[in-house]
Design an enzyme around this catalytic site. Structure first.
Site, PDB file in Angstrom:
ATOM      1  N   LYS A 190       0.801  -1.189   0.000  1.00 63.52           N
ATOM      2  CA  LYS A 190       0.000   0.000   0.000  1.00 63.52           C
ATOM      3  C   LYS A 190       0.853   1.266   0.000  1.00 63.52           C
ATOM      4  CE  LYS A 190      -3.306  -2.138   3.189  1.00 63.52           C
ATOM      5  NZ  LYS A 190      -3.839  -2.054   4.562  1.00 63.52           N
ATOM      6  N   ASP A 235       7.590   3.416  -3.003  1.00 63.28           N
ATOM      7  CA  ASP A 235       7.749   4.493  -2.037  1.00 63.28           C
ATOM      8  C   ASP A 235       9.152   4.468  -1.445  1.00 63.28           C
ATOM      9  OD1 ASP A 235       7.143   2.051  -0.916  1.00 63.28           O
ATOM     10  OD2 ASP A 235       5.933   2.859   0.708  1.00 63.28           O
ATOM     11  N   ASP A 240      14.402  -0.085   1.303  1.00 65.41           N
ATOM     12  CA  ASP A 240      15.068  -0.177   2.609  1.00 65.41           C
ATOM     13  C   ASP A 240      16.137  -1.261   2.488  1.00 65.41           C
ATOM     14  OD1 ASP A 240      15.583  -0.878   5.369  1.00 65.41           O
ATOM     15  OD2 ASP A 240      13.781   0.185   5.922  1.00 65.41           O
ATOM     16  N   ASP A 300       3.496   3.669   6.795  1.00 62.64           N
ATOM     17  CA  ASP A 300       2.690   3.533   8.021  1.00 62.64           C
ATOM     18  C   ASP A 300       3.492   3.053   9.222  1.00 62.64           C
ATOM     19  OD1 ASP A 300       3.101   0.850   7.004  1.00 62.64           O
ATOM     20  OD2 ASP A 300       1.555   0.204   8.411  1.00 62.64           O
ATOM     21  N   ARG A 330      -0.287   6.984   7.222  1.00 64.54           N
ATOM     22  CA  ARG A 330      -0.079   6.960   5.770  1.00 64.54           C
ATOM     23  C   ARG A 330      -0.523   8.264   5.125  1.00 64.54           C
ATOM     24  NH1 ARG A 330       1.161   1.640   4.104  1.00 64.54           N
ATOM     25  NH2 ARG A 330       0.109  -0.029   5.216  1.00 64.54           N
TER      26      ARG A 330
HETATM   27  O1  LIG Z   1      13.360  -2.713   0.910  1.00 66.38           O
HETATM   28  P1  LIG Z   1      12.501  -3.482   1.865  1.00 66.38           P
HETATM   29  O2  LIG Z   1      13.185  -3.687   3.201  1.00 66.38           O
HETATM   30  O3  LIG Z   1      12.015  -4.778   1.290  1.00 66.38           O
HETATM   31  O4  LIG Z   1      11.246  -2.553   2.238  1.00 66.38           O
HETATM   32  C1  LIG Z   1      10.518  -1.855   1.272  1.00 66.38           C
HETATM   33  C2  LIG Z   1       9.086  -2.253   1.278  1.00 66.38           C
HETATM   34  O5  LIG Z   1       8.534  -2.032   2.583  1.00 66.38           O
HETATM   35  C3  LIG Z   1       7.333  -1.289   2.465  1.00 66.38           C
HETATM   36  O6  LIG Z   1       6.223  -2.120   2.279  1.00 66.38           O
HETATM   37  P2  LIG Z   1       5.578  -2.939   3.466  1.00 66.38           P
HETATM   38  O7  LIG Z   1       6.005  -4.383   3.364  1.00 66.38           O
HETATM   39  O8  LIG Z   1       5.871  -2.230   4.751  1.00 66.38           O
HETATM   40  O9  LIG Z   1       4.012  -2.917   3.142  1.00 66.38           O
HETATM   41  P3  LIG Z   1       3.022  -1.671   2.954  1.00 66.38           P
HETATM   42  O10 LIG Z   1       3.518  -0.923   1.751  1.00 66.38           O
HETATM   43  O11 LIG Z   1       1.694  -2.295   2.706  1.00 66.38           O
HETATM   44  O12 LIG Z   1       3.046  -0.835   4.216  1.00 66.38           O
HETATM   45  C4  LIG Z   1       7.532  -0.459   1.218  1.00 66.38           C
HETATM   46  O13 LIG Z   1       6.304  -0.046   0.660  1.00 66.38           O
HETATM   47  C5  LIG Z   1       8.332  -1.350   0.319  1.00 66.38           C
HETATM   48  O14 LIG Z   1       7.516  -2.102  -0.554  1.00 66.38           O
HETATM   49  N1  LIG Z   2       6.643   2.795   7.429  1.00 68.00           N
HETATM   50  C1  LIG Z   2       7.781   2.330   6.960  1.00 68.00           C
HETATM   51  N2  LIG Z   2       7.812   1.202   6.230  1.00 68.00           N
HETATM   52  C2  LIG Z   2       9.017   0.790   5.768  1.00 68.00           C
HETATM   53  N3  LIG Z   2       9.336  -0.285   5.010  1.00 68.00           N
HETATM   54  C3  LIG Z   2      10.662  -0.276   4.824  1.00 68.00           C
HETATM   55  N4  LIG Z   2      11.220   0.782   5.460  1.00 68.00           N
HETATM   56  C4  LIG Z   2      10.208   1.469   6.042  1.00 68.00           C
HETATM   57  C5  LIG Z   2      10.150   2.665   6.844  1.00 68.00           C
HETATM   58  O1  LIG Z   2      11.141   3.345   7.161  1.00 68.00           O
HETATM   59  N5  LIG Z   2       8.919   3.029   7.264  1.00 68.00           N
END
Ligand SMILES: O=P(O)(O)OC[C@H]1O[C@H](OP(=O)(O)OP(=O)(O)O)[C@H](O)[C@@H]1O
Ligand SMILES: Nc1nc2[nH]cnc2c(=O)[nH]1
Length: 232
Positions: free
Chosen positions: A91, A151, A154, A210, A216
């Site tokens: 999301k 977005d 990480d 989030d 968000r």
């Molecule tokens: O590089 P990484 O360590 O793999 O992290 C990045 C992912 O983490 C977050 O998604 P999340 O799994 O938190 O789900 P969300 O977008 O539904 O909050 C973000 O939107 C990326 O897709």
């Molecule tokens: N909310 C949030 N989700 C993440 N997923 C990977 N990194 C991050 C972060 O810094 N914040």
């Protein structure tokens, strides 16, 4: 949803609804609290500011950078006849997708919007690299020029998996535009051609990102105050 290590590894229940505890204690999530106006919320939407320790990237910076990225991508793909296929990973990327697609729409090429949902964090608090598809693409991407709209990068594990997946579906090309990247957190190198901002290795919220499904809708990206975690 991703959350910082310490917070949930030992207390996974806090993820379910951190807002509920706050409401019970009369915190800002309580709609009877004076922080809320007569309509049930402060008119300027600033109730979240009380939870933010500091802003990392402002709303204006996001707007400016999004326009810049759209201009660059528009120029790079000007030759593409059948338009671009933008793939948003739900999301978190939903805000960026909406703003980026509109910025691109001002200059072209035409774009189609696709959405995927993946689960990369499972029960834990850091990306495991084991990704499960919760919602797949609705169309065949063979022969299409794909831009993944993310977005945040990480650890890079989610994106690394996603790129392999999209490439296995015979796209003509696959590139990534990511609004945020944490260069010092990367566990696996992924080719991200278009990056908005490199940010510190801190857990951030806002603009799609989030904590326990909250924050968000913040128009900027910031770091939560430590007490927010303590009271969650
Ligand atoms: O590089 P990484 O360590 O793999 O992290 C990045 C992912 O983490 C977050 O998604 P999340 O799994 O938190 O789900 P969300 O977008 O539904 O909050 C973000 O939107 C990326 O897709
Ligand atoms: N909310 C949030 N989700 C993440 N997923 C990977 N990194 C991050 C972060 O810094 N914040």
């Amino acid at each position: 949803m991703a959350v910082p290590h310490l917070l949930t590894r030992f207390t996974p229940f806090v993820l379910k609804n951190p807002g509920r505890g706050r409401a019970e204690r009369g915190g800002p999530a309580d709609r009877g609290h004076p922080a809320y106006g007569r309509l049930g919320a402060m008119a300027d939407g600033s109730w979240y500011d009380a939870d933010i320790d500091h802003v990392i990237i402002s709303e204006a910076q996001i707007r400016e950078k999004t326009a810049e990225l759209a201009k660059q991508i528009s120029a790079d793909y000007a030759h593409v006849e059948d338009g671009l296929l933008l793939v948003c990973v739900l999301k978190g990327a939903v805000m960026f997708m909406a703003d980026f697609a509109r910025a691109l729409g001002r200059q072209g090429p035409p774009a189609e919007l696709e959405f995927m949902a993946v689960s990369s964090y499972g029960q834990g608090t850091t990306s495991s690299g084991v990704v499960r598809i919760l919602k797949d693409l609705d169309r065949d991407i063979a022969g299409r020029h794909v831009v993944v709209v993310e977005d945040i990068v990480d650890s890079g594990l989610t994106l690394s998996w996603l790129l392999r997946y999209l490439e296995s579906r015979s796209a003509a090309s696959v590139e990534v535009v990511a609004l945020f990247r944490k260069p010092d957190a990367v566990k696996v190198q992924v080719p991200v051609k278009y990056v908005g901002f490199d940010i510190p290795t801190e857990f951030v919220v806002g603009y799609g990102l989030d904590f326990g499904e909250r924050y968000r809708e913040l128009p900027y990206v910031g770091v939560l105050k430590p007490e927010v975690y303590a009271r969650a």
